[in-house]
Write a protein that holds these residues in place. Structure first.
Motif, PDB file in Angstrom:
ATOM      1  N   ARG A 177     -53.380   3.425 166.200  1.00  0.00           N
ATOM      2  CA  ARG A 177     -52.634   2.460 165.579  1.00  0.00           C
ATOM      3  C   ARG A 177     -52.700   3.034 164.088  1.00  0.00           C
ATOM      4  NH1 ARG A 177     -49.924  -3.655 166.203  1.00  0.00           N
ATOM      5  NH2 ARG A 177     -48.979  -3.564 163.971  1.00  0.00           N
ATOM      6  N   ASN A 232     -57.002  -1.556 168.543  1.00  0.00           N
ATOM      7  CA  ASN A 232     -56.556  -1.914 167.932  1.00  0.00           C
ATOM      8  C   ASN A 232     -57.744  -2.396 166.827  1.00  0.00           C
ATOM      9  OD1 ASN A 232     -54.945  -3.047 168.773  1.00  0.00           O
ATOM     10  ND2 ASN A 232     -55.377  -4.354 170.639  1.00  0.00           N
ATOM     11  N   ASP A 243     -49.581  -2.600 172.167  1.00  0.00           N
ATOM     12  CA  ASP A 243     -50.949  -3.402 172.325  1.00  0.00           C
ATOM     13  C   ASP A 243     -51.018  -4.388 173.332  1.00  0.00           C
ATOM     14  OD1 ASP A 243     -52.175  -1.819 169.938  1.00  0.00           O
ATOM     15  OD2 ASP A 243     -51.579  -3.715 168.096  1.00  0.00           O
ATOM     16  N   ALA A 244     -49.630  -4.726 173.531  1.00  0.00           N
ATOM     17  CA  ALA A 244     -49.584  -5.486 174.222  1.00  0.00           C
ATOM     18  C   ALA A 244     -49.625  -5.900 174.790  1.00  0.00           C
ATOM     19  CB  ALA A 244     -48.408  -6.852 174.160  1.00  0.00           C
ATOM     20  N   ASN A 282     -47.503   0.374 160.022  1.00  0.00           N
ATOM     21  CA  ASN A 282     -46.079   0.739 161.474  1.00  0.00           C
ATOM     22  C   ASN A 282     -45.764   2.403 161.527  1.00  0.00           C
ATOM     23  OD1 ASN A 282     -46.837  -2.255 162.077  1.00  0.00           O
ATOM     24  ND2 ASN A 282     -46.256  -2.399 159.262  1.00  0.00           N
ATOM     25  N   GLU A 299     -42.668   0.054 167.982  1.00  0.00           N
ATOM     26  CA  GLU A 299     -42.810  -1.054 168.856  1.00  0.00           C
ATOM     27  C   GLU A 299     -44.142  -1.176 169.101  1.00  0.00           C
ATOM     28  OE1 GLU A 299     -40.568  -2.834 171.503  1.00  0.00           O
ATOM     29  OE2 GLU A 299     -38.573  -1.741 171.125  1.00  0.00           O
ATOM     30  N   ASN A 300     -45.441  -1.325 168.088  1.00  0.00           N
ATOM     31  CA  ASN A 300     -46.224  -0.795 167.598  1.00  0.00           C
ATOM     32  C   ASN A 300     -47.020  -2.532 168.477  1.00  0.00           C
ATOM     33  OD1 ASN A 300     -47.781   1.042 166.766  1.00  0.00           O
ATOM     34  ND2 ASN A 300     -46.198   0.640 164.859  1.00  0.00           N
ATOM     35  N   ASP A 301     -46.574  -3.454 167.993  1.00  0.00           N
ATOM     36  CA  ASP A 301     -47.312  -4.935 168.561  1.00  0.00           C
ATOM     37  C   ASP A 301     -46.997  -4.976 170.351  1.00  0.00           C
ATOM     38  OD1 ASP A 301     -48.082  -5.820 166.143  1.00  0.00           O
ATOM     39  OD2 ASP A 301     -46.462  -7.012 166.073  1.00  0.00           O
ATOM     40  N   SER A 333     -53.672  -3.877 176.391  1.00  0.00           N
ATOM     41  CA  SER A 333     -54.273  -4.061 175.989  1.00  0.00           C
ATOM     42  C   SER A 333     -55.620  -4.146 175.715  1.00  0.00           C
ATOM     43  CB  SER A 333     -54.008  -5.595 175.387  1.00  0.00           C
ATOM     44  OG  SER A 333     -54.275  -5.961 176.904  1.00  0.00           O
ATOM     45  N   HIS A 386     -57.213  -0.848 163.988  1.00  0.00           N
ATOM     46  CA  HIS A 386     -55.372  -1.160 162.879  1.00  0.00           C
ATOM     47  C   HIS A 386     -56.348  -1.980 162.046  1.00  0.00           C
ATOM     48  CE1 HIS A 386     -51.652  -2.573 162.295  1.00  0.00           C
ATOM     49  NE2 HIS A 386     -52.306  -3.508 162.950  1.00  0.00           N
TER      50      HIS A 386
END
Length: 363
Positions: A48, A84, A73-74, A51, A68-70, A77, A87
């Protein structure tokens, strides 16, 4: 669900796609028709960076891309801990500043200490034959663009050469493959004759007519010749040129291609006529000369005498001419006054009949 675009392997055509997890299984639906079942270990997830669009490379080489990076990540994970962390580092201003300072310090350290160290290793690794090739090309360049034929009588040249070979060159007991040789040249800038002497990596030492004319005795000539031998023994010229063209020389050594090694003659020639040795190198060459002079029963005061005379000659010539000098032997060599003072200290050891002197001063 994560919305994105899907690209077939080797294609730039995009199709709408959805990435989701169902019953613990990763799936990819493409335009509500084609369904991929994905194994986590075969999914390559790009790191990452802010954005920017994130890309996931699938097992068959196709790509799923999304902003949709978040959500990525979720969803991944466990697999994305390292990403992460990266990032976090690149989005945290404190770590950015720290990284900047580390980069600047590392770069400075490499050029301040790394390049000189590696240059020294390369210089030591190059065979004597390489030094001879470089020197031959250097002398050819200098003769073509800078020097003229000497006006020193042939008999005087032979006397100086014979004395040098029998009494001075033999003092070097460390570089057995080096064959020292004297070359006499006339160096003029307009109507001014330049007093100088310098050594090529091969052991060829060039002395100018004005230097010979300024010397009042053989010991003064010997003191300068021993200084130049010090540059040869410590490979100062070669190290300095390698430092200035480090990348090119390193590549030649690594790949074993020395076909362009003679091109270094231009660099050596430029270095010599600009007298751009460092204080450390001049100190090493001076100390070498002084120590050899004590062993040869030559008063190191001869060095300070000829240096002062050359300095006076250069200053007088500069006052009498409106031309800008290409090089002034004395002024371009650092701390002439301090060097002369050290020579006088060695002279005190000579007068006490000592063959060594515990002087470790630098300048």
């Amino acid at each position: 669900m994560i919305e994105g675009k899907w690209y077939a392997k080797g294609s730039s055509k995009q199709q709408d796609a959805l990435l989701f997890v169902e019953d613990g299984i990763y799936k990819l639906k493409i335009e509500d028709a084609l369904l991929y079942t994905l194994e986590l270990e075969y999914i390559q997830i790009a790191s990452r960076l802010g954005n920017v669009e994130r890309k996931l490379t699938l097992q068959d080489g196709s790509i799923f891309a999304t902003y949709e990076n978040d959500a990525i990540d979720a969803m991944f994970s466990q697999k994305e801990k390292k990403s992460n962390y990266l990032h976090y580092l690149e989005s945290n201003i404190r770590w950015i500043i720290i990284a900047l300072f580390v980069t600047i310090f590392s770069t400075f350290s490499f050029f301040k200490w790394g390049v000189p160290f590696l240059s020294e290793q390369i210089a030591e690794a190059l065979p004597q034959k390489t030094n001879e090739l470089i020197a031959g090309n250097t002398l050819e360049i200098l003769d073509k663009y800078l020097f003229k034929a000497t006006t020193i009588p042939e008999q005087e040249q032979e006397e100086i050469r014979n004395h040098f070979q029998s009494s001075i060159a033999t003092l070097d007991t460390t570089t057995k493959n080096t064959k020292y040789k004297l070359h006499f040249r006339l160096w003029k800038e307009g109507n001014r004759s330049i007093p100088n002497a310098f050594a090529l990596p091969s052991g060829d030492i060039i002395v100018t007519d004005k230097f010979i004319q300024l010397a009042k005795n053989q010991e003064e000539i010997d003191s300068i010749l021993l200084h130049e031998m010090g540059h040869v023994v410590h490979k100062h010229t070669l190290k300095r040129v390698i430092e200035s063209s480090f990348v090119a020389v390193a590549v030649m050594v690594i790949v074993g291609d020395t076909s362009a090694i003679t091109d270094m003659g231009v660099g050596v020639g430029s270095l010599l006529v600009s007298s751009s040795y460092s204080r450390k190198y001049e100190s090493e060459a001076d100390n070498y000369a002084f120590e050899k002079m004590l062993r040869a029963k030559i008063d190191p005061a001869s060095f300070s005498t000829i240096m002062n005379r050359m300095e006076a000659s250069s200053q007088n010539k500069a006052k009498d001419s409106d031309e800008e000098s290409v090089v002034d032997y004395i002024s371009s060599h650092p701390s002439t006054k301090q060097r002369v003072q050290i020579a006088q200290k060695y002279s005190e050891c000579f007068k006490r009949g000592r063959s060594d002197c515990d002087i470790v001063e630098d300048f």
